[in-house]
Motif scaffolding. Structure first.
Motif, PDB file in Angstrom:
ATOM      1  N   ASP A 180       0.822  -1.213   0.000  1.00 16.40           N
ATOM      2  CA  ASP A 180       0.000   0.000   0.000  1.00 16.40           C
ATOM      3  C   ASP A 180       0.853   1.259   0.000  1.00 16.40           C
ATOM      4  O   ASP A 180       0.584   2.203  -0.737  1.00 16.40           O
ATOM      5  CB  ASP A 180      -0.923   0.009   1.219  1.00 16.40           C
ATOM      6  N   TYR A 181       1.885   1.287   0.821  1.00 15.83           N
ATOM      7  CA  TYR A 181       2.701   2.495   0.916  1.00 15.83           C
ATOM      8  C   TYR A 181       3.646   2.643  -0.274  1.00 15.83           C
ATOM      9  O   TYR A 181       3.977   3.758  -0.661  1.00 15.83           O
ATOM     10  CB  TYR A 181       3.473   2.530   2.237  1.00 15.83           C
ATOM     11  N   ALA A 189       2.925   1.937  -3.440  1.00  7.52           N
ATOM     12  CA  ALA A 189       2.111   2.564  -4.489  1.00  7.52           C
ATOM     13  C   ALA A 189       1.808   4.023  -4.142  1.00  7.52           C
ATOM     14  O   ALA A 189       1.891   4.909  -4.999  1.00  7.52           O
ATOM     15  CB  ALA A 189       0.814   1.784  -4.685  1.00  7.52           C
ATOM     16  N   LYS A 190       1.486   4.279  -2.883  1.00  7.56           N
ATOM     17  CA  LYS A 190       1.176   5.641  -2.455  1.00  7.56           C
ATOM     18  C   LYS A 190       2.413   6.535  -2.584  1.00  7.56           C
ATOM     19  O   LYS A 190       2.317   7.685  -3.025  1.00  7.56           O
ATOM     20  CB  LYS A 190       0.655   5.626  -1.021  1.00  7.56           C
ATOM     21  N   ALA A 191       3.577   6.017  -2.211  1.00  2.97           N
ATOM     22  CA  ALA A 191       4.818   6.797  -2.307  1.00  2.97           C
ATOM     23  C   ALA A 191       5.153   7.121  -3.760  1.00  2.97           C
ATOM     24  O   ALA A 191       5.574   8.246  -4.060  1.00  2.97           O
ATOM     25  CB  ALA A 191       5.965   6.040  -1.640  1.00  2.97           C
ATOM     26  N   ASN A 237       3.061   7.532  -6.247  1.00  6.06           N
ATOM     27  CA  ASN A 237       2.127   8.573  -6.678  1.00  6.06           C
ATOM     28  C   ASN A 237       2.435   9.923  -6.040  1.00  6.06           C
ATOM     29  O   ASN A 237       2.443  10.957  -6.711  1.00  6.06           O
ATOM     30  CB  ASN A 237       0.686   8.166  -6.371  1.00  6.06           C
ATOM     31  N   GLU A 238       2.702   9.911  -4.741  1.00  6.57           N
ATOM     32  CA  GLU A 238       2.930  11.171  -4.035  1.00  6.57           C
ATOM     33  C   GLU A 238       4.247  11.836  -4.428  1.00  6.57           C
ATOM     34  O   GLU A 238       4.321  13.057  -4.517  1.00  6.57           O
ATOM     35  CB  GLU A 238       2.876  10.961  -2.522  1.00  6.57           C
ATOM     36  N   GLU A 296       4.407  15.579   3.801  1.00  7.26           N
ATOM     37  CA  GLU A 296       3.488  14.439   3.657  1.00  7.26           C
ATOM     38  C   GLU A 296       4.133  13.326   2.816  1.00  7.26           C
ATOM     39  O   GLU A 296       4.031  12.145   3.137  1.00  7.26           O
ATOM     40  CB  GLU A 296       2.195  14.919   2.996  1.00  7.26           C
ATOM     41  N   THR A 344       5.170   9.403   3.874  1.00 10.05           N
ATOM     42  CA  THR A 344       4.733   8.242   3.091  1.00 10.05           C
ATOM     43  C   THR A 344       5.936   7.421   2.635  1.00 10.05           C
ATOM     44  O   THR A 344       5.902   6.190   2.669  1.00 10.05           O
ATOM     45  CB  THR A 344       3.894   8.682   1.873  1.00 10.05           C
ATOM     46  N   ALA A 394       6.705   3.541   3.404  1.00 11.42           N
ATOM     47  CA  ALA A 394       7.029   2.578   2.340  1.00 11.42           C
ATOM     48  C   ALA A 394       8.354   1.873   2.658  1.00 11.42           C
ATOM     49  O   ALA A 394       8.502   0.676   2.405  1.00 11.42           O
ATOM     50  CB  ALA A 394       7.104   3.284   0.996  1.00 11.42           C
TER      51      ALA A 394
END
Length: 85
Positions: A48-49, A51-53, A55-56, A69, A73, A77
């Motif tokens: 989860d982290y 993929a989020k990292a 994108n962010e 932020e 993240t 990750a």
């Protein structure tokens, strides 16, 4: 100065230190370096982290996500991938 150069200079207030595999500890200073690691050196391509990292970090380079932020993240990750000591 072009946009790419400006993007390269975005740095976190405090670097994040990660270990890739059994290698030396490496210092990640901002979202550009983090994105390079996530794309080319990351040991796992899921989570989860992770993929989020991804994108962010990309969004942060376009000034769409706050720097602190994204750093948080990326740390999550790194923990998820067992890359922090």
């Amino acid at each position: 100065m072009d946009d790419r150069h400006i993007q390269d200079t975005i740095l976190w207030s405090e670097p994040v230190r990660v270990r890739v595999g059994y290698g030396f500890i490496e210092t990640i200073r901002g979202p550009r370096e983090a994105l390079e690691y996530l794309n080319w050196r990351w040991p796992v391509r899921y989570g989860d982290y992770y993929a989020k990292a991804l994108n962010e970090c990309a969004a942060c380079l376009q000034r769409r996500v706050p720097l602190d932020e994204v750093r948080e993240t990326f740390i999550l990750a790194s923990i998820e991938a067992k890359m922090l000591g």
